[in-house]
Design a protein around this motif. Structure first.
Motif, PDB file in Angstrom:
ATOM      1  N   GLN A  48       1.218  -1.038   0.305  1.00  0.00           N
ATOM      2  CA  GLN A  48      -0.351  -0.046  -0.079  1.00  0.00           C
ATOM      3  C   GLN A  48       0.930   0.965  -0.009  1.00  0.00           C
ATOM      4  O   GLN A  48       0.458   2.299  -0.572  1.00  0.00           O
ATOM      5  N   ALA A  49       2.172   1.163   0.172  1.00  0.00           N
ATOM      6  CA  ALA A  49       2.778   2.216   0.796  1.00  0.00           C
ATOM      7  C   ALA A  49       2.924   3.094  -0.859  1.00  0.00           C
ATOM      8  O   ALA A  49       4.170   2.055  -1.704  1.00  0.00           O
ATOM      9  N   TRP A  50       3.236   4.912  -1.248  1.00  0.00           N
ATOM     10  CA  TRP A  50       3.679   5.123  -1.702  1.00  0.00           C
ATOM     11  C   TRP A  50       4.950   4.874  -1.850  1.00  0.00           C
ATOM     12  O   TRP A  50       5.686   5.424  -3.006  1.00  0.00           O
ATOM     13  N   LEU A  51       6.180   5.230  -0.810  1.00  0.00           N
ATOM     14  CA  LEU A  51       7.160   5.540  -0.674  1.00  0.00           C
ATOM     15  C   LEU A  51       7.347   4.662   0.383  1.00  0.00           C
ATOM     16  O   LEU A  51       7.288   4.936   1.433  1.00  0.00           O
ATOM     17  N   THR A  52       8.861   3.742   0.386  1.00  0.00           N
ATOM     18  CA  THR A  52       9.372   2.905   1.039  1.00  0.00           C
ATOM     19  C   THR A  52      10.798   3.487   0.520  1.00  0.00           C
ATOM     20  O   THR A  52      11.636   2.935   0.234  1.00  0.00           O
TER      21      THR A  52
END
Length: 307
Positions: A225-229
């Motif tokens: 779900q993360a846009w930025l990791t």
């Protein structure tokens, strides 16, 4: 350097345009320079390449030390403060090269962003503000490399690069003050109006919201779900890593370590502004007949009494 900074300060639109063009150049040409570096390394052997870059880097540092000593012999105002900050930056660069570099050519970041500082300082006339905006642009550069240009190949957001950017910026800022370029004092009573404070607050709110909603992760949790990791590994990496098929050992700054160091270096240069201004006003109060720009030499403003 004094003449160049003054010339750019009087042509702010041109200077802002140069900053924009230079940043686009850094973003667009990054892969070209990486490919060229890899080609040279393959031609002459990695160990020789690293050694050649190290010798070149330390030769430049030696020239800078000579330049600083020469300048401070003539312009002694705040020389202790300038020497302390210059020495700190040199030591931190050497430490960074020893502990955080995979290959020595990464020192190019310091030169790239040191030059950027020379372009931005005429717009801010403040060491702290220049460090803030240069760091912000460096983070933007790193974001594009991580999220846009190499979204599949990069394993983590590289705070190592942002810190070496800052150290190059720091060297340039100390050289600017040593060259006698004046600093515009910040109005401490109006601190809440500083644009950089507003930008920091907005970034802090956005990052907190993204972390809380799962749109941003420090480490990959596998939710998708993360846009930025910031790190594609599920857990922090070991403190020391070894480059494959090599004796090179290095450390990768974690997001927490990186953010702490980045903000400490920015704070250092706001402190540098304050120390220079304080020394300037102290010098003025002790020397009623003389004044100077905070970064430069003392200039007479009243005629001396005939003896």
């Amino acid at each position: 350097m004094y003449t160049l900074i003054t010339w750019l300060k009087n042509r702010k639109m041109l200077t802002a345009t140069l900053v924009a063009v230079y940043m686009v150049f850094i973003l667009v040409m990054h892969d070209t320079f990486v490919a060229l570096s890899v080609w040279i390394m393959e031609k002459i052997n990695a160990d020789r390449y690293n050694l050649a870059v190290a010798i070149g880097s330390f030769s430049v540092l030696a020239l800078l030390v000579w330049y600083v000593k020469k300048k401070l012999r003539h312009y002694r105002q705040s020389s202790g403060i300038k020497t302390a900050f210059f020495t700190a930056m040199i030591c931190l660069i050497i430490l960074h090269m020893q502990a955080l570099f995979v290959v020595n050519i990464e020192i190019i970041h310091a030169f790239q962003f040191g030059f950027l500082a020379l372009l931005i300082y005429p717009l801010t006339q403040s060491h702290g503000r220049t460090m803030f905006y240069c760091t912000l642009l460096g983070a933007l550069d790193e974001f594009f490399q991580y999220k846009v240009w190499h979204s599949l190949g990069a394993d983590y957001f590289d705070f190592n690069d942002i810190v070496i950017n800052q150290l190059g910026i720091g060297i340039a800022l100390v050289l600017i003050s040593i060259a006698g370029v004046p600093t515009r004092p910040l109005d401490v009573k109006q601190w809440y109006r500083l644009p950089e404070l507003h930008i920091t607050a907005l970034l802090a709110i956005a990052i907190t919201w993204m972390l809380q909603t799962g749109r941003m992760e420090l480490y990959a949790r596998g939710t998708g779900q993360a846009w930025l990791t910031l790190s594609k590994y599920p857990d922090p990496l070991p403190f020391w890593l070894q480059l494959r098929n090599s004796d090179i050992i290095y450390h990768v700054l974690t997001p927490t370590e990186g953010l702490i160091i980045v903000f400490l270096i920015i704070a250092m240069f706001y402190l540098y502004d304050r120390l220079l201004m304080r020394q300037h006003f102290l010098q003025f109060s002790l020397n009623g007949s003389a004044t100077s720009a905070p970064g430069g030499q003392v200039k007479r403003i009243f005629p001396s009494k005939a003896r």
